[in-house]
Design an enzyme around this catalytic site. Structure first.
Site, PDB file in Angstrom:
ATOM      1  N   ILE A 225       0.835  -1.201   0.000  1.00 47.40           N
ATOM      2  CA  ILE A 225       0.000   0.000   0.000  1.00 47.40           C
ATOM      3  C   ILE A 225       0.868   1.249   0.000  1.00 47.40           C
ATOM      4  O   ILE A 225       0.574   2.234  -0.683  1.00 47.40           O
ATOM      5  CB  ILE A 225      -0.951  -0.011   1.206  1.00 47.40           C
TER       6      ILE A 225
ATOM      7  N   ALA B 174       3.869   2.619   7.891  1.00 47.00           N
ATOM      8  CA  ALA B 174       4.582   1.381   8.211  1.00 47.00           C
ATOM      9  C   ALA B 174       3.930   0.662   9.384  1.00 47.00           C
ATOM     10  O   ALA B 174       3.447   1.294  10.326  1.00 47.00           O
ATOM     11  CB  ALA B 174       6.046   1.688   8.520  1.00 47.00           C
ATOM     12  N   GLY B 175       3.921  -0.656   9.326  1.00 45.64           N
ATOM     13  CA  GLY B 175       3.356  -1.444  10.413  1.00 45.64           C
ATOM     14  C   GLY B 175       4.006  -2.809  10.493  1.00 45.64           C
ATOM     15  O   GLY B 175       4.743  -3.224   9.599  1.00 45.64           O
TER      16      GLY B 175
ATOM     17  N   TYR C  45      -1.205  -6.310  17.952  1.00 42.14           N
ATOM     18  CA  TYR C  45      -1.522  -5.533  16.754  1.00 42.14           C
ATOM     19  C   TYR C  45      -2.816  -4.733  16.934  1.00 42.14           C
ATOM     20  O   TYR C  45      -2.871  -3.537  16.624  1.00 42.14           O
ATOM     21  CB  TYR C  45      -1.634  -6.475  15.555  1.00 42.14           C
TER      22      TYR C  45
ATOM     23  N   PRO D 149      -7.424   0.670   5.833  1.00 41.27           N
ATOM     24  CA  PRO D 149      -7.689  -0.259   4.743  1.00 41.27           C
ATOM     25  C   PRO D 149      -8.508  -1.454   5.202  1.00 41.27           C
ATOM     26  O   PRO D 149      -8.315  -1.977   6.310  1.00 41.27           O
ATOM     27  CB  PRO D 149      -6.278  -0.702   4.319  1.00 41.27           C
ATOM     28  N   GLY D 150      -9.422  -1.887   4.349  1.00 37.70           N
ATOM     29  CA  GLY D 150     -10.051  -3.186   4.531  1.00 37.70           C
ATOM     30  C   GLY D 150      -9.191  -4.230   3.837  1.00 37.70           C
ATOM     31  O   GLY D 150      -7.965  -4.245   3.981  1.00 37.70           O
TER      32      GLY D 150
END
Length: 247
Positions: free
Chosen positions: A15, A87-88, A151, A180-181
């Site tokens: 993404i 970022a994740g 998370y 986001p889905g």
């Protein structure tokens, strides 16, 4: 006069790459920060070129490194108009098997890093006349799931951090969440096995629009949120999910 600057964390793949691509296309200079995936960063530079696009490696979950990175960024590029905390990190475990390290690494990446970067950049953004911060959160910050206490907690915290920053940085800096889905990325395909019809059909049955979203749909939403058309929107969450999480 130079084009406005956007800083996007995790901006070299998935993404994040779509977000970098879009802001470049509408005239921004983009600095994309990445933690460790040099191959993806190299591909992003090859695709997007080095005219207006810079990929910089930094582990922004480390506060000292995050602040050093921002000092260099401000020196090299000036104050940004847009910051996208995208970022994740996932480290999924059943709660009773989750170690303190599993908890801390995810909280640091998903919640602390956006705090570090926004805290470091906000003074320069304010002095330059303001701008927009967009935090990429997750639907699991709204509806929990199994094996993701770290998370889910990090993303729920990010949603509330967004509101706190919107209150304190208004009216000069707007702060919103973009959620986001099911978006068609390599990570999603791996996690949800969408290449297999059984799993894909089960997933699509949960989405009223009956399809998985494209990364470009996230870029469309981001382009709107950072534009003057969203000038009266702050402290809000925009969910791009085909209706899956309307309940």
């Amino acid at each position: 006069m130079q084009p406005r600057l956007a800083v996007i964390t995790g901006g070299t793949k998935g993404i994040g790459l779509s977000l970098s691509r879009r802001l470049l296309s509408v005239g921004y200079r983009v600095v994309a920060l990445y933690r460790s995936d040099r191959e993806s960063a190299a591909r992003a530079v090859k695709e997007l070129g080095d005219e207006g696009f810079t990929a910089r490696q930094s582990d922004i979950s480390d506060s000292a490194e995050a602040f050093r990175t921002i000092e260099l960024l401000l020196s090299d590029h000036g104050a940004p108009h847009v910051l996208v905390n995208n970022a994740g990190r996932n480290i999924d475990r059943p709660f009773l098997e989750m170690s303190p390290a599993d908890w801390n690494q995810v909280i640091e990446a998903n919640l602390s890093a956006p705090f570090y970067l926004t805290r470091a950049l906000a003074p320069a953004m304010l002095a330059a006349g303001g701008g927009s911060v967009v935090n990429v959160a997750a639907t699991t910050g709204i509806r929990p799931r199994l094996n993701g206490a770290n998370y889910c907690a990090s993303k729920a915290g990010l949603l509330h951090l967004t509101k706190c920053l919107a209150l304190e940085l208004a009216p000069t800096i707007r702060v919103n969440s973009l959620i986001p889905g099911m978006i068609d990325t390599e990570e999603m395909n791996t996690r949800f096995r969408t290449d297999e019809p059984e799993f894909r059909d089960r997933l699509l049955a949960e989405i009223p629009q009956g399809c998985i979203g494209s990364p470009e749909s996230m870029a469309d939403a981001l382009e709107f949120l950072v534009s003057d058309k969203a000038s009266y929107i702050t402290g809000q969450k925009m969910i791009v999910d085909g209706g899956q999480f309307m309940w």
